[in-house]
Motif scaffolding. Sequence first.
Motif, PDB file in Angstrom:
ATOM      1  N   GLU A  49       0.868  -1.186   0.000  1.00 13.81           N
ATOM      2  CA  GLU A  49       0.000   0.000   0.000  1.00 13.81           C
ATOM      3  C   GLU A  49       0.901   1.231   0.000  1.00 13.81           C
ATOM      4  O   GLU A  49       1.681   1.438   0.933  1.00 13.81           O
ATOM      5  N   TRP A  50       0.762   2.055  -1.033  1.00 13.19           N
ATOM      6  CA  TRP A  50       1.603   3.242  -1.182  1.00 13.19           C
ATOM      7  C   TRP A  50       0.920   4.413  -0.471  1.00 13.19           C
ATOM      8  O   TRP A  50      -0.109   4.905  -0.917  1.00 13.19           O
ATOM      9  N   ILE A  51       1.514   4.883   0.643  1.00  9.94           N
ATOM     10  CA  ILE A  51       0.849   5.853   1.515  1.00  9.94           C
ATOM     11  C   ILE A  51       1.289   7.287   1.247  1.00  9.94           C
ATOM     12  O   ILE A  51       0.448   8.181   1.102  1.00  9.94           O
ATOM     13  N   GLU A  52       2.587   7.531   1.187  1.00  8.17           N
ATOM     14  CA  GLU A  52       3.042   8.922   1.016  1.00  8.17           C
ATOM     15  C   GLU A  52       4.445   8.961   0.428  1.00  8.17           C
ATOM     16  O   GLU A  52       5.311   8.156   0.810  1.00  8.17           O
ATOM     17  N   LEU A  53       4.672   9.906  -0.476  1.00  8.71           N
ATOM     18  CA  LEU A  53       6.002  10.132  -1.028  1.00  8.71           C
ATOM     19  C   LEU A  53       6.840  10.914  -0.026  1.00  8.71           C
ATOM     20  O   LEU A  53       6.439  11.994   0.429  1.00  8.71           O
ATOM     21  N   LEU A  54       7.996  10.380   0.340  1.00  2.90           N
ATOM     22  CA  LEU A  54       8.892  11.060   1.267  1.00  2.90           C
ATOM     23  C   LEU A  54       9.808  12.037   0.535  1.00  2.90           C
ATOM     24  O   LEU A  54      10.029  13.156   0.979  1.00  2.90           O
ATOM     25  N   ARG A  55      10.362  11.593  -0.579  1.00  2.00           N
ATOM     26  CA  ARG A  55      11.298  12.424  -1.345  1.00  2.00           C
ATOM     27  C   ARG A  55      11.556  11.779  -2.697  1.00  2.00           C
ATOM     28  O   ARG A  55      11.237  10.611  -2.922  1.00  2.00           O
ATOM     29  N   GLY A  56      12.151  12.556  -3.592  1.00  2.00           N
ATOM     30  CA  GLY A  56      12.592  12.006  -4.865  1.00  2.00           C
ATOM     31  C   GLY A  56      13.910  11.276  -4.707  1.00  2.00           C
ATOM     32  O   GLY A  56      14.533  11.299  -3.633  1.00  2.00           O
ATOM     33  N   MET A  57      14.353  10.637  -5.772  1.00  2.00           N
ATOM     34  CA  MET A  57      15.634   9.924  -5.726  1.00  2.00           C
ATOM     35  C   MET A  57      16.792  10.908  -5.828  1.00  2.00           C
ATOM     36  O   MET A  57      16.680  11.968  -6.449  1.00  2.00           O
ATOM     37  N   LYS A  58      17.903  10.537  -5.205  1.00  2.49           N
ATOM     38  CA  LYS A  58      19.075  11.410  -5.167  1.00  2.49           C
ATOM     39  C   LYS A  58      20.337  10.557  -5.212  1.00  2.49           C
ATOM     40  O   LYS A  58      20.391   9.484  -4.607  1.00  2.49           O
ATOM     41  N   LYS A  59      21.346  11.044  -5.919  1.00  2.61           N
ATOM     42  CA  LYS A  59      22.641  10.368  -5.925  1.00  2.61           C
ATOM     43  C   LYS A  59      23.478  10.940  -4.784  1.00  2.61           C
ATOM     44  O   LYS A  59      23.760  12.141  -4.747  1.00  2.61           O
ATOM     45  N   PHE A  60      23.869  10.079  -3.848  1.00  5.94           N
ATOM     46  CA  PHE A  60      24.616  10.525  -2.678  1.00  5.94           C
ATOM     47  C   PHE A  60      26.117  10.411  -2.925  1.00  5.94           C
ATOM     48  O   PHE A  60      26.575   9.645  -3.789  1.00  5.94           O
ATOM     49  N   SER A  61      26.894  11.153  -2.113  1.00  7.21           N
ATOM     50  CA  SER A  61      28.352  11.150  -2.282  1.00  7.21           C
ATOM     51  C   SER A  61      28.973   9.820  -1.871  1.00  7.21           C
ATOM     52  O   SER A  61      30.078   9.485  -2.291  1.00  7.21           O
TER      53      SER A  61
END
Length: 319
Positions: free
Chosen positions: A283-295
């Motif tokens: 069950e997809w409830i809420e988007l937290l953030r977009g994808m990001k490339k980390f260091s």
Amino acid sequence: MQVVKLQEPYDNNLIPDGPIVLCLGFFDGVHRGHQAVIREGKRRAEKLGAKLAIMTLDRYPGIVFNNEENKDFAYLSSERKKLELFERFGVDLCYVVSFDEKLYTLSQQDFVEKYIVSLHAVCAVAGSDYTYGKMPYENGGDMSHLEGYANGRFEVVKVSHILDDGEKISSTRIRKALRKGNVKMAADLLGYSYETSGQVVHGFERGRKLGFPTLNLETKEPVMIPSEGVYAVFVRFEGEEKRYMGMASIGRNETFGSHFEKTIEINLLDFSDMVYGKNVFVEWIELLRGMKKFSGAKELIEQLNHDKERTRKILEKRN
């Protein structure tokens, strides 16, 4: 709920006896607009002392015709999910009709005779934009012509569109929301949390090495997956009622390279069992953030700890 599958020309012996109120439509997602059609059908069925029935198709017509506007079409619900929702909303009988050339070349009158009258419908209920029979529909295959084809043999009920923020609730609008990761809007339009299913498979086990072991999912059903991002989700294993809190990542693991395929990985907050091969429902409830490339791994772990804290707050509030 009884399910009857029909393919043109069908065997009349497959059709149960007794009057029905028949709700018509494709019902992808069974959203709030569809639910209004079902509610009206249920009200009429109770009034007439008839069973509540639905007739849907086994595939979306736009895919069969390969229409340009439908080239990126994705289902909101599998047949399994549609049937589950129909039963939840009180449907007694569901006809799943094979959408093939023999069906879509039927004249409008022949369609009415075979797929409304011969199913023992005393009332047909559909949304105002429902179409049927041979194209082009504007030559007689719309709701404005249905009473003429009925010729007094069954009642015709046209259900107006349901609006949300002044805009029609539609499957197209829900797909647009999911393409943006807006699963909260999708849930509002659906009337329930958007859900997909998958099987737990082996992955690269990077999450376990980072302290965030994940379920790696392989999707089996041809349904739409939300856009890339990190989400708060509930997860339920097939055959179980309990839901587990989790954070799901849909992405390509760009922190570890640029050549990976898109994956779905879910870290369950209070779960550590090995469950390879099990089927799960998400069950997809809420988007937290977009994808990001980390260091690197350190920055990623810091972000995951923050995501985990937010996920727990969101889901505990929902529970």
